[in-house]
Design a protein around this motif. Sequence first.
Motif, PDB file in Angstrom:
ATOM      1  N   SER A 143       0.842  -1.202   0.000  1.00 32.86           N
ATOM      2  CA  SER A 143       0.000   0.000   0.000  1.00 32.86           C
ATOM      3  C   SER A 143       0.876   1.251   0.000  1.00 32.86           C
ATOM      4  CB  SER A 143      -0.913  -0.004   1.232  1.00 32.86           C
ATOM      5  OG  SER A 143      -0.137   0.138   2.401  1.00 32.86           O
ATOM      6  N   ALA A 144       0.263   2.391  -0.312  1.00 31.62           N
ATOM      7  CA  ALA A 144       1.006   3.657  -0.339  1.00 31.62           C
ATOM      8  C   ALA A 144       1.507   4.001   1.061  1.00 31.62           C
ATOM      9  CB  ALA A 144       0.118   4.766  -0.876  1.00 31.62           C
ATOM     10  N   LYS A 145       0.687   3.756   2.071  1.00 26.33           N
ATOM     11  CA  LYS A 145       1.091   4.033   3.459  1.00 26.33           C
ATOM     12  C   LYS A 145       2.269   3.138   3.855  1.00 26.33           C
ATOM     13  CE  LYS A 145      -0.744   4.345   8.124  1.00 26.33           C
ATOM     14  NZ  LYS A 145      -1.918   4.160   8.977  1.00 26.33           N
ATOM     15  N   ARG A 146       2.224   1.904   3.421  1.00 29.86           N
ATOM     16  CA  ARG A 146       3.304   0.974   3.718  1.00 29.86           C
ATOM     17  C   ARG A 146       4.610   1.456   3.089  1.00 29.86           C
ATOM     18  NH1 ARG A 146       4.498  -4.837   4.063  1.00 29.86           N
ATOM     19  NH2 ARG A 146       6.723  -4.837   3.769  1.00 29.86           N
ATOM     20  N   LEU A 147       4.556   1.923   1.848  1.00 31.30           N
ATOM     21  CA  LEU A 147       5.759   2.426   1.173  1.00 31.30           C
ATOM     22  C   LEU A 147       6.308   3.666   1.875  1.00 31.30           C
ATOM     23  CD1 LEU A 147       4.674   1.930  -2.538  1.00 31.30           C
ATOM     24  CD2 LEU A 147       6.341   0.580  -1.241  1.00 31.30           C
ATOM     25  N   ARG A 148       5.416   4.554   2.347  1.00 30.13           N
ATOM     26  CA  ARG A 148       5.862   5.736   3.108  1.00 30.13           C
ATOM     27  C   ARG A 148       6.538   5.317   4.404  1.00 30.13           C
ATOM     28  NH1 ARG A 148       0.712   7.724   1.838  1.00 30.13           N
ATOM     29  NH2 ARG A 148       0.061   7.353   3.983  1.00 30.13           N
ATOM     30  N   ASN A 149       5.993   4.314   5.088  1.00 30.88           N
ATOM     31  CA  ASN A 149       6.596   3.832   6.334  1.00 30.88           C
ATOM     32  C   ASN A 149       7.961   3.198   6.077  1.00 30.88           C
ATOM     33  OD1 ASN A 149       4.525   4.702   7.992  1.00 30.88           O
ATOM     34  ND2 ASN A 149       3.459   2.735   7.963  1.00 30.88           N
ATOM     35  N   GLU A 150       8.114   2.515   4.961  1.00 30.26           N
ATOM     36  CA  GLU A 150       9.413   1.913   4.634  1.00 30.26           C
ATOM     37  C   GLU A 150      10.469   2.984   4.406  1.00 30.26           C
ATOM     38  OE1 GLU A 150       9.171  -0.823   1.388  1.00 30.26           O
ATOM     39  OE2 GLU A 150       7.946  -2.235   2.515  1.00 30.26           O
ATOM     40  N   GLU A 151      10.077   4.106   3.770  1.00 27.96           N
ATOM     41  CA  GLU A 151      11.016   5.200   3.547  1.00 27.96           C
ATOM     42  C   GLU A 151      11.359   5.924   4.844  1.00 27.96           C
ATOM     43  OE1 GLU A 151       9.388   7.804   0.608  1.00 27.96           O
ATOM     44  OE2 GLU A 151       9.289   6.226  -0.911  1.00 27.96           O
ATOM     45  N   GLY A 152      10.367   6.159   5.681  1.00 30.65           N
ATOM     46  CA  GLY A 152      10.568   6.928   6.901  1.00 30.65           C
ATOM     47  C   GLY A 152      11.196   6.149   8.046  1.00 30.65           C
ATOM     48  N   HIS A 153      10.944   4.853   8.098  1.00 27.99           N
ATOM     49  CA  HIS A 153      11.454   4.007   9.185  1.00 27.99           C
ATOM     50  C   HIS A 153      12.203   2.841   8.569  1.00 27.99           C
ATOM     51  CE1 HIS A 153       8.759   6.109  11.965  1.00 27.99           C
ATOM     52  NE2 HIS A 153       7.823   5.983  11.042  1.00 27.99           N
ATOM     53  N   SER A 154      13.492   3.020   8.349  1.00 35.05           N
ATOM     54  CA  SER A 154      14.274   1.996   7.648  1.00 35.05           C
ATOM     55  C   SER A 154      14.319   0.677   8.406  1.00 35.05           C
ATOM     56  CB  SER A 154      15.689   2.492   7.377  1.00 35.05           C
ATOM     57  OG  SER A 154      16.336   2.795   8.598  1.00 35.05           O
ATOM     58  N   GLY A 155      14.304   0.706   9.726  1.00 36.99           N
ATOM     59  CA  GLY A 155      14.358  -0.522  10.517  1.00 36.99           C
ATOM     60  C   GLY A 155      12.987  -1.003  10.945  1.00 36.99           C
ATOM     61  N   GLY A 156      11.938  -0.379  10.452  1.00 38.31           N
ATOM     62  CA  GLY A 156      10.584  -0.762  10.840  1.00 38.31           C
ATOM     63  C   GLY A 156      10.060   0.155  11.935  1.00 38.31           C
ATOM     64  N   LEU A 157       8.780   0.068  12.189  1.00 36.73           N
ATOM     65  CA  LEU A 157       8.154   0.874  13.242  1.00 36.73           C
ATOM     66  C   LEU A 157       8.579   0.350  14.610  1.00 36.73           C
ATOM     67  CD1 LEU A 157       4.575   1.133  11.718  1.00 36.73           C
ATOM     68  CD2 LEU A 157       6.290   2.908  11.785  1.00 36.73           C
ATOM     69  N   PRO A 158       8.635   1.220  15.611  1.00 34.63           N
ATOM     70  CA  PRO A 158       9.016   0.756  16.953  1.00 34.63           C
ATOM     71  C   PRO A 158       7.964  -0.182  17.534  1.00 34.63           C
ATOM     72  CG  PRO A 158       8.353   3.059  17.010  1.00 34.63           C
ATOM     73  CD  PRO A 158       8.371   2.650  15.582  1.00 34.63           C
ATOM     74  N   ARG A 159       8.418  -1.155  18.306  1.00 36.35           N
ATOM     75  CA  ARG A 159       7.511  -2.123  18.917  1.00 36.35           C
ATOM     76  C   ARG A 159       7.260  -1.789  20.376  1.00 36.35           C
ATOM     77  NH1 ARG A 159       9.801  -7.844  16.855  1.00 36.35           N
ATOM     78  NH2 ARG A 159      10.355  -7.129  14.792  1.00 36.35           N
ATOM     79  N   GLU A 160       7.039  -0.519  20.651  1.00 42.40           N
ATOM     80  CA  GLU A 160       6.733  -0.101  22.017  1.00 42.40           C
ATOM     81  C   GLU A 160       5.620   0.929  21.971  1.00 42.40           C
ATOM     82  OE1 GLU A 160      10.492   2.954  22.003  1.00 42.40           O
ATOM     83  OE2 GLU A 160      10.713   0.849  22.537  1.00 42.40           O
ATOM     84  N   ASP A 161       4.785   0.902  22.980  1.00 43.94           N
ATOM     85  CA  ASP A 161       3.674   1.839  23.070  1.00 43.94           C
ATOM     86  C   ASP A 161       4.213   3.153  23.606  1.00 43.94           C
ATOM     87  OD1 ASP A 161       1.302   3.147  23.298  1.00 43.94           O
ATOM     88  OD2 ASP A 161       0.332   1.652  24.571  1.00 43.94           O
ATOM     89  N   ARG A 162       4.137   4.198  22.822  1.00 41.86           N
ATOM     90  CA  ARG A 162       4.728   5.482  23.205  1.00 41.86           C
ATOM     91  C   ARG A 162       3.891   6.227  24.239  1.00 41.86           C
ATOM     92  NH1 ARG A 162       7.498   7.778  17.747  1.00 41.86           N
ATOM     93  NH2 ARG A 162       8.852   5.994  17.456  1.00 41.86           N
ATOM     94  N   LYS A 163       2.656   5.794  24.469  1.00 44.51           N
ATOM     95  CA  LYS A 163       1.819   6.450  25.467  1.00 44.51           C
ATOM     96  C   LYS A 163       2.334   6.197  26.878  1.00 44.51           C
ATOM     97  CE  LYS A 163      -2.484   6.178  22.883  1.00 44.51           C
ATOM     98  NZ  LYS A 163      -3.823   5.577  22.861  1.00 44.51           N
ATOM     99  N   HIS A 164       2.999   5.084  27.068  1.00 38.03           N
ATOM    100  CA  HIS A 164       3.437   4.704  28.406  1.00 38.03           C
ATOM    101  C   HIS A 164       4.946   4.859  28.585  1.00 38.03           C
ATOM    102  CE1 HIS A 164      -0.570   3.245  29.148  1.00 38.03           C
ATOM    103  NE2 HIS A 164      -0.514   2.545  28.023  1.00 38.03           N
ATOM    104  N   ALA A 165       5.561   5.754  27.853  1.00 36.28           N
ATOM    105  CA  ALA A 165       7.001   5.966  27.955  1.00 36.28           C
ATOM    106  C   ALA A 165       7.294   7.090  28.938  1.00 36.28           C
ATOM    107  CB  ALA A 165       7.586   6.316  26.586  1.00 36.28           C
ATOM    108  N   TRP A 166       8.352   6.940  29.679  1.00 33.63           N
ATOM    109  CA  TRP A 166       8.787   7.964  30.632  1.00 33.63           C
ATOM    110  C   TRP A 166       9.684   8.968  29.910  1.00 33.63           C
ATOM    111  CZ3 TRP A 166       8.037   8.020  36.071  1.00 33.63           C
ATOM    112  CH2 TRP A 166       7.227   6.993  36.526  1.00 33.63           C
ATOM    113  N   VAL A 167       9.486  10.221  30.227  1.00 41.73           N
ATOM    114  CA  VAL A 167      10.329  11.265  29.652  1.00 41.73           C
ATOM    115  C   VAL A 167      11.015  11.975  30.815  1.00 41.73           C
ATOM    116  CG1 VAL A 167      10.384  13.364  28.290  1.00 41.73           C
ATOM    117  CG2 VAL A 167       8.763  11.553  27.715  1.00 41.73           C
ATOM    118  N   LEU A 168      12.333  11.912  30.812  1.00 42.66           N
ATOM    119  CA  LEU A 168      13.108  12.547  31.876  1.00 42.66           C
ATOM    120  C   LEU A 168      13.755  13.829  31.339  1.00 42.66           C
ATOM    121  CD1 LEU A 168      14.825   9.345  33.249  1.00 42.66           C
ATOM    122  CD2 LEU A 168      12.809  10.466  34.172  1.00 42.66           C
ATOM    123  N   THR A 169      13.621  14.891  32.078  1.00 42.46           N
ATOM    124  CA  THR A 169      14.277  16.135  31.682  1.00 42.46           C
ATOM    125  C   THR A 169      15.405  16.404  32.670  1.00 42.46           C
ATOM    126  OG1 THR A 169      12.705  17.453  32.961  1.00 42.46           O
ATOM    127  CG2 THR A 169      12.203  17.064  30.652  1.00 42.46           C
ATOM    128  N   GLY A 170      16.455  16.921  32.219  1.00 35.80           N
ATOM    129  CA  GLY A 170      17.601  17.045  33.105  1.00 35.80           C
ATOM    130  C   GLY A 170      18.066  18.395  33.210  1.00 35.80           C
TER     131      GLY A 170
END
Length: 175
Positions: free
Chosen positions: A148-175
């Motif tokens: 699909s067109a979306k699949r081809l865009r994802n291949e160009e933008g993410h050479s190693g594939g999409l991340p396999r982690e849910d970004r909603k539950h990620a911790w962000v630390l500021t220093g």
Amino acid sequence: MPPKRKSDVLAAPAPDLEDDEPAAVASESSVKRARKSDAGEGSSTGAKKGKAAEAPKNWRDVVLEGEEEGDLPIYDDCNDIRRKIRILQREPNFKITHWLKEIGNINNNSYQRFMKATGATGGASNGTYYAAYVYFEKVRIAEGKKKSAKRLRNEEGHSGGLPREDRKHAWVLTG
């Protein structure tokens, strides 16, 4: 007088064709026949285009690079996989438990958690996501469909594939 029941017709002796030719022609015309298509016997879309008609391969016969190690890069997000699963569920005689067992013995609780998640990365760390992606990719290759067109865009933008982690539950630390 004609017989009233189907069983009477089957039990009745066959009429003599020599004596009663018009009756044989009349009974022959009342018999239903299968429709004949314009494309001919054994037609398929491949036959119409002039290509040799070949049976589609089974998805189990397709081998993907990195599949055995679990390193296959994923280019469809979780929403795409959930959409494909819902389309698959609409097929007649489809049983989700049999499908989960075929794609990698996935637990039904894991599947339910994945389907309830929302967003493009919701459920990305779930095992159902990876197993379903591998299944749909194998089916796409076995059926000879294009990406699909979306699949081809994802291949160009993410050479190693999409991340396999849910970004909603990620911790962000500021220093």
